[in-house]
Design a protein around this motif. Sequence first.
Motif, mmCIF file in Angstrom:
data_model
loop_
_atom_site.group_PDB
_atom_site.id
_atom_site.type_symbol
_atom_site.label_atom_id
_atom_site.label_comp_id
_atom_site.label_asym_id
_atom_site.label_seq_id
_atom_site.Cartn_x
_atom_site.Cartn_y
_atom_site.Cartn_z
ATOM 1 N N GLN A 1 0.803 -1.218 0.000
ATOM 2 C CA GLN A 1 0.000 0.000 0.000
ATOM 3 C C GLN A 1 0.840 1.274 0.000
ATOM 4 O O GLN A 1 0.305 2.358 -0.251
ATOM 5 C CB GLN A 1 -0.921 0.015 1.230
ATOM 6 N N THR B 1 0.242 5.150 12.957
ATOM 7 C CA THR B 1 -1.153 5.035 13.398
ATOM 8 C C THR B 1 -1.476 3.649 13.911
ATOM 9 O O THR B 1 -1.953 3.504 15.038
ATOM 10 C CB THR B 1 -2.113 5.454 12.273
ATOM 11 N N SER C 1 -16.059 8.536 16.610
ATOM 12 C CA SER C 1 -16.229 9.120 15.284
ATOM 13 C C SER C 1 -15.048 10.026 14.932
ATOM 14 O O SER C 1 -14.514 9.967 13.824
ATOM 15 C CB SER C 1 -17.534 9.903 15.223
ATOM 16 N N GLU C 2 -14.652 10.865 15.872
ATOM 17 C CA GLU C 2 -13.513 11.757 15.646
ATOM 18 C C GLU C 2 -12.222 10.959 15.476
ATOM 19 O O GLU C 2 -11.384 11.285 14.625
ATOM 20 C CB GLU C 2 -13.373 12.731 16.806
ATOM 21 N N ALA D 1 -11.962 7.883 14.335
ATOM 22 C CA ALA D 1 -12.009 7.232 13.022
ATOM 23 C C ALA D 1 -11.664 8.220 11.919
ATOM 24 O O ALA D 1 -10.911 7.891 10.982
ATOM 25 C CB ALA D 1 -13.390 6.627 12.788
ATOM 26 N N HIS D 2 -12.188 9.433 12.024
ATOM 27 C CA HIS D 2 -11.882 10.463 11.029
ATOM 28 C C HIS D 2 -10.388 10.794 11.034
ATOM 29 O O HIS D 2 -9.770 10.903 9.974
ATOM 30 C CB HIS D 2 -12.714 11.717 11.304
ATOM 31 N N THR E 1 -7.926 8.876 12.030
ATOM 32 C CA THR E 1 -7.182 7.727 11.520
ATOM 33 C C THR E 1 -7.255 7.681 9.997
ATOM 34 O O THR E 1 -6.244 7.475 9.326
ATOM 35 C CB THR E 1 -7.723 6.421 12.125
ATOM 36 N N ALA E 2 -8.454 7.884 9.449
ATOM 37 C CA ALA E 2 -8.605 7.892 7.993
ATOM 38 C C ALA E 2 -7.771 9.004 7.374
ATOM 39 O O ALA E 2 -7.136 8.814 6.335
ATOM 40 C CB ALA E 2 -10.080 8.058 7.624
ATOM 41 N N TRP E 3 -7.744 10.166 8.021
ATOM 42 C CA TRP E 3 -6.929 11.274 7.524
ATOM 43 C C TRP E 3 -5.452 10.888 7.528
ATOM 44 O O TRP E 3 -4.736 11.131 6.570
ATOM 45 C CB TRP E 3 -7.163 12.516 8.389
ATOM 46 N N LEU F 1 -4.108 7.976 7.299
ATOM 47 C CA LEU F 1 -3.779 6.875 6.387
ATOM 48 C C LEU F 1 -4.139 7.185 4.942
ATOM 49 O O LEU F 1 -3.899 6.350 4.072
ATOM 50 C CB LEU F 1 -4.510 5.603 6.824
ATOM 51 N N ARG F 2 -4.667 8.369 4.647
ATOM 52 C CA ARG F 2 -5.082 8.682 3.285
ATOM 53 C C ARG F 2 -3.877 8.704 2.338
ATOM 54 O O ARG F 2 -2.761 9.034 2.741
ATOM 55 C CB ARG F 2 -5.806 10.026 3.250
ATOM 56 N N ARG G 1 -1.284 10.026 -0.188
ATOM 57 C CA ARG G 1 -0.719 11.343 -0.429
ATOM 58 C C ARG G 1 0.408 11.227 -1.423
ATOM 59 O O ARG G 1 0.951 10.164 -1.642
ATOM 60 C CB ARG G 1 -0.153 11.928 0.858
#
Length: 64
Positions: free
Chosen positions: A11, A26, A48-49, A51-52, A54-56, A58-59, A61
């Motif tokens: 990845q 992370t 929720s925060e 998860a957001h 973590t997603a940010w 791992l996005r 780039r």
Amino acid sequence: MDHVAAALAPQVPGLTPAARRRVLGTPHDLTTPGFSTRCASPWYPDSSEAAHATAWGLRPRSPT
């Protein structure tokens, strides 16, 4: 963490070593013993925060 790094290797092929460390940071943080203690702190984000965030983190780039 060697197993996590090996699993994520496909990845992150184009990332620099510094960017790769950020990506691996992370899951490392999520698996350390102090994580549950931090989750219990009132300043820690709700699920929720978290998860957001973590997603940010791992996005995909551009390599830096």
